[in-house]
Design a protein around this motif. Sequence first.
Motif, short mmCIF file in Angstrom:
data_model
loop_
_atom_site.label_atom_id
_atom_site.label_comp_id
_atom_site.label_asym_id
_atom_site.label_seq_id
_atom_site.Cartn_x
_atom_site.Cartn_y
_atom_site.Cartn_z
N PRO A 19 66.82 51.40 48.01
CA PRO A 19 67.33 50.10 47.56
C PRO A 19 66.87 49.00 48.51
CG PRO A 19 69.12 51.71 47.75
CD PRO A 19 67.92 52.36 48.30
N GLY A 20 66.56 47.85 47.97
CA GLY A 20 66.12 46.75 48.83
C GLY A 20 64.64 46.79 49.18
N THR A 21 63.93 47.79 48.64
CA THR A 21 62.48 47.82 48.87
C THR A 21 61.75 47.72 47.54
OG1 THR A 21 62.27 50.24 48.69
CG2 THR A 21 62.78 49.34 50.88
N ILE A 22 60.55 47.21 47.60
CA ILE A 22 59.69 47.21 46.42
C ILE A 22 58.28 47.59 46.86
CG2 ILE A 22 60.98 45.52 45.05
CD1 ILE A 22 59.09 43.38 45.91
N ILE A 23 57.48 47.93 45.87
CA ILE A 23 56.08 48.28 46.13
C ILE A 23 55.20 47.19 45.53
CG2 ILE A 23 54.24 49.92 45.61
CD1 ILE A 23 56.56 52.08 45.56
N GLN A 24 54.34 46.63 46.35
CA GLN A 24 53.35 45.66 45.85
C GLN A 24 52.07 46.43 45.55
OE1 GLN A 24 52.79 42.48 48.81
NE2 GLN A 24 53.79 41.09 47.38
N TYR A 25 51.64 46.37 44.31
CA TYR A 25 50.37 46.99 43.91
C TYR A 25 49.35 45.87 43.75
CZ TYR A 25 46.86 49.26 40.98
OH TYR A 25 45.68 49.73 40.46
N PHE A 26 48.24 45.94 44.45
CA PHE A 26 47.23 44.87 44.44
C PHE A 26 46.17 45.14 43.38
CE2 PHE A 26 48.02 42.24 48.27
CZ PHE A 26 49.09 42.95 48.82
N LYS A 27 46.12 44.27 42.40
CA LYS A 27 45.14 44.40 41.30
C LYS A 27 43.80 43.76 41.69
CE LYS A 27 47.72 42.13 38.23
NZ LYS A 27 48.12 41.61 36.90
N ASP A 28 42.80 43.98 40.86
CA ASP A 28 41.50 43.31 41.05
C ASP A 28 41.42 42.02 40.24
OD1 ASP A 28 40.65 45.24 42.77
OD2 ASP A 28 39.45 46.34 41.31
N ASP A 29 42.48 41.72 39.50
CA ASP A 29 42.47 40.51 38.66
C ASP A 29 42.42 39.25 39.51
OD1 ASP A 29 42.85 42.37 36.73
OD2 ASP A 29 44.86 41.71 36.14
N ALA A 30 41.63 38.30 39.04
CA ALA A 30 41.55 37.00 39.72
C ALA A 30 41.78 35.91 38.69
CB ALA A 30 40.19 36.83 40.38
N THR A 31 42.54 34.92 39.08
CA THR A 31 42.74 33.76 38.21
C THR A 31 42.52 32.51 39.04
OG1 THR A 31 45.09 33.56 38.70
CG2 THR A 31 44.50 34.97 36.85
N ALA A 32 42.25 31.41 38.35
CA ALA A 32 42.09 30.13 39.04
C ALA A 32 42.49 29.02 38.10
CB ALA A 32 40.64 29.94 39.51
N PHE A 33 42.72 27.84 38.67
CA PHE A 33 43.08 26.66 37.89
C PHE A 33 44.26 26.98 36.98
CE2 PHE A 33 38.37 26.63 38.47
CZ PHE A 33 38.39 25.79 39.57
N ASN A 34 45.35 27.45 37.62
CA ASN A 34 46.56 27.75 36.88
C ASN A 34 46.30 28.73 35.74
OD1 ASN A 34 49.32 27.52 36.47
ND2 ASN A 34 49.07 25.85 35.01
N ALA A 35 45.50 29.78 36.05
CA ALA A 35 45.22 30.88 35.12
C ALA A 35 44.40 30.47 33.91
CB ALA A 35 46.49 31.60 34.72
N GLN A 36 43.80 29.28 33.95
CA GLN A 36 42.90 28.90 32.85
C GLN A 36 41.60 29.69 32.95
OE1 GLN A 36 42.45 24.56 32.65
NE2 GLN A 36 44.65 24.43 32.94
N LYS A 37 41.23 30.04 34.19
CA LYS A 37 40.04 30.86 34.40
C LYS A 37 40.50 32.25 34.83
CE LYS A 37 35.80 31.07 37.12
NZ LYS A 37 34.75 30.24 37.72
N LYS A 38 40.00 33.28 34.18
CA LYS A 38 40.40 34.63 34.50
C LYS A 38 39.20 35.53 34.72
CE LYS A 38 44.67 34.37 31.87
NZ LYS A 38 45.58 34.94 30.90
N GLY A 39 39.33 36.49 35.59
CA GLY A 39 38.24 37.42 35.82
C GLY A 39 38.71 38.60 36.64
N THR A 40 37.76 39.43 37.03
CA THR A 40 38.05 40.59 37.85
C THR A 40 37.08 40.59 39.02
OG1 THR A 40 38.67 41.78 35.84
CG2 THR A 40 38.26 43.11 37.80
N ILE A 41 37.60 40.90 40.18
CA ILE A 41 36.74 41.07 41.36
C ILE A 41 36.94 42.51 41.79
CG2 ILE A 41 36.22 40.28 43.70
CD1 ILE A 41 37.55 37.60 42.99
N SER A 42 35.98 43.34 41.42
CA SER A 42 36.14 44.78 41.57
C SER A 42 36.25 45.16 43.05
CB SER A 42 34.95 45.46 40.90
OG SER A 42 35.08 46.84 41.01
N GLY A 43 37.37 45.75 43.42
CA GLY A 43 37.58 46.15 44.81
C GLY A 43 38.45 45.17 45.59
N LYS A 44 38.72 44.01 44.99
CA LYS A 44 39.50 42.98 45.68
C LYS A 44 40.89 43.49 46.09
CE LYS A 44 41.44 39.53 43.15
NZ LYS A 44 42.90 39.38 43.35
N GLY A 45 41.54 44.19 45.18
CA GLY A 45 42.91 44.64 45.45
C GLY A 45 42.98 45.50 46.69
#
Lengths: 244, 244
Positions: free
Chosen positions: A21-47
């Motif tokens: 309790p009181g813990t969470i797991i952060q999973y880092f994705k390769d998804d990238a967004t910019a300009f308030n998510a108007q631009k979306k993409g993937t940067i493979s290995g980023k996570g």
Amino acid sequence: MSRRRQIYEGKAKILYEGPEPGTIIQYFKDDATAFNAQKKGTISGKGVLNNRISEHLFTLLGHIGVPTHFIRRLNMREQLVRQVEIVPIEVVVRNVVAGSLAKRLGIEEGTPLPRTIIEYYLKDDALGDPMVTDEHIAAFGWASQEEMHDIADLAIRINDFLSGLFAAVGIRLVDFKLEFGRLWDGDFARIILADEISPDGCRLWDMTTNEKLDKDRFRRDLGGEVEAYQDVARRLGLLPEGNV
Amino acid sequence: MSRRRQIYEGKAKILYEGPEPGTIIQYFKDDATAFNAQKKGTISGKGVLNNRISEHLFTLLGHIGVPTHFIRRLNMREQLVRQVEIVPIEVVVRNVVAGSLAKRLGIEEGTPLPRTIIEYYLKDDALGDPMVTDEHIAAFGWASQEEMHDIADLAIRINDFLSGLFAAVGIRLVDFKLEFGRLWDGDFARIILADEISPDGCRLWDMTTNEKLDKDRFRRDLGGEVEAYQDVARRLGLLPEGNV
Ligand SMILES: Nc1ncnc2c1ncn2[C@@H]1O[C@H](COP(=O)(O)OP(=O)(O)O)[C@@H](O)[C@H]1O
Ligand SMILES: Nc1ncnc2c1ncn2[C@@H]1O[C@H](COP(=O)(O)OP(=O)(O)O)[C@@H](O)[C@H]1O
Ligand SMILES: [Mg+2]
Ligand SMILES: [Mg+2]
């Protein structure tokens, strides 16, 4: 991997319920967004890289007494953190004019600021993360004035430490974004650093060439995103020397 | 009228050299602009009313010890004021959510603020008067921290006084814009209130009907601009009762 309850899926990370309790797991994705998510993409290995870089920076910040949510890295893409109540304010620390500040104030990108500037943005994608000030934050109760005091103090300490750390490896810390959260202990809440610190939320420029080693490569279609993130990790000593 | 040197022509006023050194004449035009001068028009008679209303408010503010540039009204459209070095910051004081704040924070117009908010905007038409904070102001040296302290203190006092004044005549002071300037005395500069206070730069709502008695009538094509300004002047006792 055991089955876990997903708490939230954001633009760059997924949060799962942690083992205690009181813990969470952060999973880092390769998804990238910019300009308030108007631009979306993937940067493979980023996570993988961000998980490792953020672990490193949070660990070192812990050593200088900055309270953080970080507990330990679990694997390539996951880290265990303390669950907090996120203060809905993105804290931006700027040392050099870049990005939205350059545009808003009509100042050339790359101009060193006469002094560090802290900016606050309301964390609200639907509104496009509008800039706010202590005045709005106090009026709407998004954080108490004591909390904002702690946040500003921590932001300055983090900036000083990271500026030194990156300077040592030939990188200029132009600006970066932080999120803080409340760690409740009975009736009392303590402000601690949460979320992540990675090239996704920092502007990192090579000190000699001014080459961008951060998400601006994605925002501005410069290419070489993962190589830039790898370069940051390598300079921080997080990749075997051979791995360029 | 003797021939005078024009110093500046702005969107709503013209500045002329005054009769003595250190003085200027503010001439109030009927021109109205909105949305960073993308919308332009004329409100016939506005200049006369604003000259009179601003004279009245500056005079009363002087009585409670707020230092202002106002010396005396010269005629229907002109007032003599002390020349100052304008601090390039528009100071906006808000008591009720309206206009850009409603839009930026997604809050319904008319929502009373839990507490008064002071906002700062860089006075720069070309940049669209971007919002700035004490941080930017200090970093770029647009005003000293001492000056900003004086400005914030004066803004709060002015808000309290004007809120009372307008409340007495059935008007809610929703928000308003102020400009301050430096009055040099040898090496020392004192901050004083400059420019004007009029329905051009205030949001004034009838307390019972919420009718807008300010430039929003022009911004939003509601019509009846001059009647609204006249109503404000009349309620403040500045027009003969017969003149509705
Ligand atoms: N320790 C924590 N406890 C709870 N929430 C956190 C913690 N650290 C970060 N968060 C939140 O988890 C989310 C991380 O996912 P991310 O993809 O960055 O989301 P977003 O798209 O909202 O930026 C963010 O909303 C962040 O505020
Ligand atoms: N006492 C003063 N001394 C010098 N300048 C002043 C004084 N009071 C106001 N001003 C400036 O005079 C101008 C008034 O004209 P205005 O039409 O309101 O201009 P603007 O289009 O810049 O708002 C403003 O630029 C304001 O900053
Ligand atoms: Mg995020
Ligand atoms: Mg003006």
